[in-house]
Design a protein around this motif. Sequence first.
Motif, short mmCIF file in Angstrom:
data_model
loop_
_atom_site.label_atom_id
_atom_site.label_comp_id
_atom_site.label_asym_id
_atom_site.label_seq_id
_atom_site.Cartn_x
_atom_site.Cartn_y
_atom_site.Cartn_z
N THR A 166 0.85 -1.20 0.00
CA THR A 166 0.00 0.00 0.00
C THR A 166 0.88 1.24 0.00
OG1 THR A 166 -1.79 -1.10 1.22
CG2 THR A 166 -1.76 1.32 1.25
N THR A 168 0.63 5.31 0.58
CA THR A 168 -0.25 6.34 1.12
C THR A 168 0.46 7.69 1.08
OG1 THR A 168 -1.21 4.73 2.65
CG2 THR A 168 -1.59 7.06 3.14
N GLU A 190 -3.21 13.08 0.09
CA GLU A 190 -4.15 12.42 0.99
C GLU A 190 -4.88 11.27 0.29
OE1 GLU A 190 -6.92 14.02 4.67
OE2 GLU A 190 -6.99 15.11 2.77
N SER A 191 -4.08 10.37 -0.32
CA SER A 191 -4.64 9.26 -1.09
C SER A 191 -3.88 7.97 -0.76
CB SER A 191 -4.55 9.54 -2.59
OG SER A 191 -5.22 10.73 -2.93
N SER A 192 -4.47 6.84 -1.09
CA SER A 192 -3.78 5.56 -0.91
C SER A 192 -4.24 4.57 -1.96
CB SER A 192 -4.03 4.99 0.49
OG SER A 192 -5.37 4.57 0.64
N THR A 194 -3.82 0.26 -2.78
CA THR A 194 -3.38 -1.07 -2.35
C THR A 194 -3.42 -2.00 -3.55
OG1 THR A 194 -4.22 -0.71 -0.10
CG2 THR A 194 -3.84 -2.99 -0.78
#
Length: 372
Positions: A166, A168, A190-192, A194
């Motif tokens: 992941t 982030t 401000e995103s992630s 996976t």
Amino acid sequence: MSDQETKDLLDRVERGDCTPEEKALVEDWYLDLCRQQEPVAYNVDYARIKREIWARLRIGRHGSSGAWYLMAAAVAFVSVLSYTLYIKTNNKTGPVQDKMMAAIRPGGNKAMLTLSDGRQVPLGDTPDSIAAAPGVLAQQGSGILNYYSTSRQPLKLSGERPVYNTITTPRAGQYQVVLPDGSKVVLNAESSITYPVPFTGKERRVHLVGEAYFEVAKHQQQPFIVSSLQQSIKVTGTHFNVCCYLHQPDITTLAEGSVDITPLASSTTHSLKPGQQATLIGNDFEVKSVKAEDVIAWKDGLFVFNDTPLKEVLQQIGRWYDVEFTYNSTLPLNKRFDAEISRNLNLQQVINIIEMGTKLTFKLDGRKVNVH
């Protein structure tokens, strides 16, 4: 063009009874000047500004000559003086506030990589190698993470059981990743995301929260699927942008190729064409035509606002500068805003542009910006 004619033109622009060409001319030069890295000065060197304008004219950005040059130079020079006088006479926060805002720099390349065993590795611009999974090496540097096989062979789609990584990004952060299949992803602040390392089985599925731009590598037999908390997007090879921040509607914009989007709460699937944008409202999509290049301009260092609600403008700026805008319910936050602003400016420069376009005032208190 005489000084009086130039002033008359600016008056017409301010009143709103100018031609579209006159308005575009004044706005074009104003925005160019606002992209400068230096904050607005209180002791203005007018001769220096004039030299810079003429230097830009000689570059011939629009390939024009003759009378257009003279008019553009006059308009640009007077508009700069008008803008500077406005800032000097209407600034209610003062030079101390301006210096505090100018000290807040824009975001940059920073993120956190979380490995399948829970270990976390900071990502930035410095080159470094990371053991991302058995037989898989991740190489970071210059704001990009790439995956390689430790056997020096290309990573292949396989039937082996994957592990998950992941990435982030924080507020005021962005990062790029080249996934194990060769697909490129740019994460906004401000995103992630996976994803498995490597991709296995009949599909390539990733999970996104926040905003990302995708350039998907083509593998016809193994479709690429982006899932969020509200929808799934199926592609084989294409370029598109997905914005799916929490507590906001999911928005998908297609730049190239085709995508099929399906709400998780419904079985209805919509196919998008290049230049179309789908916003998830309830259990269905509202589809409209947009300029995809404007929507994805953030990845190239630009905020492009086209008839954008002011509330959304402040949300985007707040994420990139890691500040929180506070305001009361009486402010006209549904008012539409149009501007093209460099994401490399400091906060004070950006605020100056918004103040000119909205006549709102902003006061900094720590990492909070009070809007009046």
